[in-house]
Scaffold this active site. Structure first.
Site, PDB file in Angstrom:
ATOM      1  N   ASN A  55       9.959  -5.445   5.651  1.00  0.00           N
ATOM      2  CA  ASN A  55       9.289  -4.470   4.796  1.00  0.00           C
ATOM      3  C   ASN A  55      10.155  -4.183   3.573  1.00  0.00           C
ATOM      4  O   ASN A  55      11.392  -4.162   3.657  1.00  0.00           O
ATOM      5  CB  ASN A  55       8.908  -3.193   5.567  1.00  0.00           C
ATOM      6  CG  ASN A  55      10.014  -2.549   6.356  1.00  0.00           C
ATOM      7  OD1 ASN A  55      10.961  -3.211   6.761  1.00  0.00           O
ATOM      8  ND2 ASN A  55       9.902  -1.265   6.585  1.00  0.00           N
ATOM      9  N   GLU A  57      10.266  -1.395   0.647  1.00  0.00           N
ATOM     10  CA  GLU A  57       9.720  -0.117   0.160  1.00  0.00           C
ATOM     11  C   GLU A  57      10.032   0.088  -1.318  1.00  0.00           C
ATOM     12  O   GLU A  57      10.746  -0.715  -1.943  1.00  0.00           O
ATOM     13  CB  GLU A  57      10.250   1.023   1.039  1.00  0.00           C
ATOM     14  CG  GLU A  57       9.775   0.856   2.481  1.00  0.00           C
ATOM     15  CD  GLU A  57      10.164   2.002   3.400  1.00  0.00           C
ATOM     16  OE1 GLU A  57      11.010   2.844   3.026  1.00  0.00           O
ATOM     17  OE2 GLU A  57       9.605   2.043   4.523  1.00  0.00           O
ATOM     18  N   ASN A  58       9.470   1.164  -1.869  1.00  0.00           N
ATOM     19  CA  ASN A  58       9.627   1.419  -3.304  1.00  0.00           C
ATOM     20  C   ASN A  58       9.661   2.920  -3.545  1.00  0.00           C
ATOM     21  O   ASN A  58       9.016   3.681  -2.814  1.00  0.00           O
ATOM     22  CB  ASN A  58       8.429   0.785  -4.049  1.00  0.00           C
ATOM     23  CG  ASN A  58       8.650   0.717  -5.534  1.00  0.00           C
ATOM     24  OD1 ASN A  58       8.428   1.675  -6.264  1.00  0.00           O
ATOM     25  ND2 ASN A  58       9.106  -0.427  -5.994  1.00  0.00           N
ATOM     26  N   CYS A  66       4.575  -4.280   3.784  1.00  0.00           N
ATOM     27  CA  CYS A  66       4.977  -4.476   5.184  1.00  0.00           C
ATOM     28  C   CYS A  66       5.613  -5.854   5.380  1.00  0.00           C
ATOM     29  O   CYS A  66       5.366  -6.788   4.607  1.00  0.00           O
ATOM     30  CB  CYS A  66       3.773  -4.380   6.097  1.00  0.00           C
ATOM     31  SG  CYS A  66       2.974  -2.777   6.129  1.00  0.00           S
ATOM     32  N   GLU A  68       4.900  -8.075   7.650  1.00  0.00           N
ATOM     33  CA  GLU A  68       3.901  -9.108   7.930  1.00  0.00           C
ATOM     34  C   GLU A  68       3.340  -9.682   6.631  1.00  0.00           C
ATOM     35  O   GLU A  68       3.173 -10.888   6.476  1.00  0.00           O
ATOM     36  CB  GLU A  68       2.737  -8.522   8.748  1.00  0.00           C
ATOM     37  CG  GLU A  68       3.127  -7.947  10.093  1.00  0.00           C
ATOM     38  CD  GLU A  68       3.513  -6.478  10.039  1.00  0.00           C
ATOM     39  OE1 GLU A  68       4.165  -6.051   9.066  1.00  0.00           O
ATOM     40  OE2 GLU A  68       3.170  -5.754  10.987  1.00  0.00           O
TER      41      GLU A  68
HETATM   42  O1  LIG Z   1       3.785  -3.299  11.448  1.00  0.00           O
HETATM   43  C1  LIG Z   1       4.387  -2.653  10.576  1.00  0.00           C
HETATM   44  C2  LIG Z   1       4.420  -1.259  10.553  1.00  0.00           C
HETATM   45  C3  LIG Z   1       5.129  -0.642   9.561  1.00  0.00           C
HETATM   46  N1  LIG Z   1       5.793  -1.379   8.604  1.00  0.00           N
HETATM   47  C4  LIG Z   1       6.585  -0.721   7.575  1.00  0.00           C
HETATM   48  C5  LIG Z   1       5.857  -0.071   6.434  1.00  0.00           C
HETATM   49  C6  LIG Z   1       6.862   0.966   5.986  1.00  0.00           C
HETATM   50  O2  LIG Z   1       7.835   0.347   5.140  1.00  0.00           O
HETATM   51  C7  LIG Z   1       7.561   1.372   7.267  1.00  0.00           C
HETATM   52  C8  LIG Z   1       7.062   2.669   7.868  1.00  0.00           C
HETATM   53  O3  LIG Z   1       5.685   2.640   8.035  1.00  0.00           O
HETATM   54  O4  LIG Z   1       7.358   0.304   8.175  1.00  0.00           O
HETATM   55  C9  LIG Z   1       5.769  -2.749   8.622  1.00  0.00           C
HETATM   56  O5  LIG Z   1       6.388  -3.423   7.794  1.00  0.00           O
HETATM   57  N2  LIG Z   1       5.031  -3.334   9.605  1.00  0.00           N
HETATM   58 ZN   LIG Z   2       1.229  -3.426   7.509  1.00  0.00          ZN
END
Ligand SMILES: O=c1ccn([C@H]2C[C@H](O)[C@@H](CO)O2)c(=O)[nH]1
Ligand SMILES: [Zn+2]
EC number: 3.5.4.5
Length: 154
Positions: A55, A57-58, A66, A68
């Protein structure tokens, strides 16, 4: 849908464990200063290539992506769309990580009958298909219907 199900190839145990290990490894690159919730993903294509993701973030919170979707976008942008399985890992010891609704739809774009391994840090996992995670889904096939004559709608 039935045909797609028949085509599903199951992966062997060592293959699954290796994919989960790679998702745990990818989790280490998570950029998550806001949620502090690390997620890693490892996506296996039918030709055996693995694309990892984390993941990202920003400061503008809604722009975060995410793990995935990072992995899937890496694969598609390198010409790979034929997915066999994706493993997902987080730091939660009590629960198996489960993909958000947006990621389920993102996976669905590339087929409904491929595998998703939801894991825990100890390497334990549950196996589901995209179809099981997103039943009665809307996909690219649904856009292939005949164009409606908008004038006849009223
Ligand atoms: O399956 C998931 C669930 C959450 N997140 C990330 C999104 C965000 O950066 C952090 C909290 O929700 O986790 C993912 O990357 N995949
Ligand atoms: Zn997601």
């Amino acid at each position: 849908m039935g045909d797609q199900k028949l085509r599903r190839e199951l992966m062997n145990l060592s293959g699954m464990k290796e994919l989960i290990r790679k998702s745990l490894e990818a989790r280490k690159f998570a950029y998550c200063p806001y949620s502090k919730f690390r997620v890693g993903a490892a996506l296996l294509t039918h030709d055996g290539t693995v694309f990892t993701g984390c993941n990202v973030e920003n400061a503008c919170f809604n722009l975060g992506i995410c793990a995935e979707r990072t992995a899937i976008s890496k694969a598609v942008s390198e010409g790979c769309r034929d997915f066999k399985a994706i493993a997902i890992a987080s730091d939660m010891c009590e629960h198996f990580i489960s993909p958000c609704g947006g990621c389920r739809q993102f996976m669905r774009e590339f087929g409904a009958n491929w595998d998703v391994y939801l894991s825990k840090p100890d390497g334990s996992y549950v196996e589901m298909t995209v179809e099981e995670l997103l039943p009665a889904s809307f996909g690219p096939e649904d856009l292939k219907m005949k164009k409606v004559n908008i004038r006849n709608e009223f």
